[in-house]
Design an enzyme around this catalytic site. Structure first.
Site, short mmCIF file in Angstrom:
data_model
loop_
_atom_site.label_atom_id
_atom_site.label_comp_id
_atom_site.label_asym_id
_atom_site.label_seq_id
_atom_site.Cartn_x
_atom_site.Cartn_y
_atom_site.Cartn_z
N ASP A 108 0.27 8.60 -2.20
CA ASP A 108 -0.35 9.92 -2.16
C ASP A 108 -1.86 9.77 -2.26
O ASP A 108 -2.37 8.78 -2.81
CB ASP A 108 0.14 10.78 -3.34
CG ASP A 108 1.61 11.15 -3.23
OD1 ASP A 108 2.14 11.10 -2.11
OD2 ASP A 108 2.19 11.50 -4.26
N MET A 109 -2.57 10.79 -1.78
CA MET A 109 -4.02 10.76 -1.80
C MET A 109 -4.57 10.48 -3.21
O MET A 109 -5.49 9.69 -3.38
CB MET A 109 -4.60 12.09 -1.29
CG MET A 109 -6.12 12.16 -1.30
SD MET A 109 -6.77 13.69 -0.57
CE MET A 109 -6.40 14.85 -1.88
#
Length: 300
Positions: free
Chosen positions: A134-135
């Site tokens: 995930d970012m």
């Protein structure tokens, strides 16, 4: 240049080169077909057709590099390279960085930076992601430099032979300091849920092994070893235990922003076999500064 080579054993005497590549080396039909078209398959240093009959002791070689391009703009950026050889690149991704370009994020992604690095170092490679994050999750990501490495490592992941270890800082202190969470994860319907997942019997089986590394007044530093790789798995499972991750706005508590502005989750460890040499690689990335700072704030 990355090359795969092997001598033909007695059991493949009289087989076609295609049969040898598929059965002995475990190559996919797609990889064999493309390598043949591009004339990257040699026997005893000579190009051969796929009907060629191999003999005991023949030296089979495949040039794994292919002339490829990718619709990603190269961008110069500071990459934390943890490991590199002629087949793979392992990067410690910073938090707040998207892994691959999307409609919303066309630039500034890890892939933009990796493609620039490949061009700068004269490596004719495209970005083949073996793993993703995930970012807002930091940590180790594997990038394959050729189709063979990507195929081999993807298969290792499917068979759970690639170990992914995470460190998370969670609210409160876990009653059981070590254990296994075996709880199915499901994505509910409805716009109100967005990207959220929940533990629900309708979901896919999801298994997380955990161990408390260090305890504080109102937090635990927990190591998580994934047996399955569901979206948001650790975040959902920690919430399921009643100990959501600090900074997790989707599954956690409000008010963590002053302590850490993202989920305190770091992919710190990878253990897997090199796709070519089969040597075991055990790679680690230290805890990022924002998570170290959080540990001080919660009482280290």
């Amino acid at each position: 240049m990355s090359t795969l080579e092997k001598k033909v054993s007695k059991e493949y005497e009289g087989a076609t080169i295609r049969e040898f590549l598929k059965e002995d080396l475990g190559l996919s039909s797609r990889l064999i077909r493309r390598s043949a078209i591009e004339k990257r398959i040699l026997v005893n240093k000579k190009e051969v057709r796929m009907r060629y009959i191999v003999h005991t002791g023949d030296l089979v070689q495949i040039n794994l590099q292919s002339d490829e391009s990718q619709n990603i703009t190269p961008e110069k950026m500071d990459l934390d390279i943890v490991y590199e050889d002629e087949d793979i690149l392992v990067i410690n991704k910073k938090p707040y960085m998207v892994v691959h370009p999307t409609k919303t994020y066309q630039s500034g992604t890890l892939a933009n930076g990796v493609l620039f690095y490949f061009k700068e170092t004269n490596q004719n490679c495209i970005v083949r992601l073996v793993s993703r994050l995930d970012m807002n999750t930091s940590g180790l990501i594997i990038i394959a430099k050729n189709q063979f490495a990507h195929m081999a490592l993807s298969k290792e992941m499917e068979e759970n032979n690639l170990e992914k270890r995470y460190l998370a800082i969670v609210h409160g202190n876990l009653k059981e300091k070590e254990g296994t969470i075996d709880a199915p994860i499901y994505r509910p319907d409805g716009e109100e849920f967005g990207t959220m997942r929940i533990v629900d019997e309708r979901g896919q089986r999801s298994i997380t092994h955990y161990k408390v590394i260090e305890s504080f007044k109102d937090a635990d530093l927990v190591e998580c070893l994934l047996e399955t790789g569901r979206t948001h798995q650790i975040r959902v499972h920690m919430k399921h235990l009643g100990h959501p991750i600090y900074g997790d706005t989707l599954y956690g508590f409000e008010g963590d922003e002053e302590l850490i502005p993202r989920q305190a989750l770091h992919a710190y460890g990878l253990d897997f076999k090199s796709p070519k040499t089969k040597e075991t690689l055990s790679l680690r990335a230290k805890l990022p500064d924002d998570m170290e700072s959080l540990l001080k704030k919660v009482g280290r």
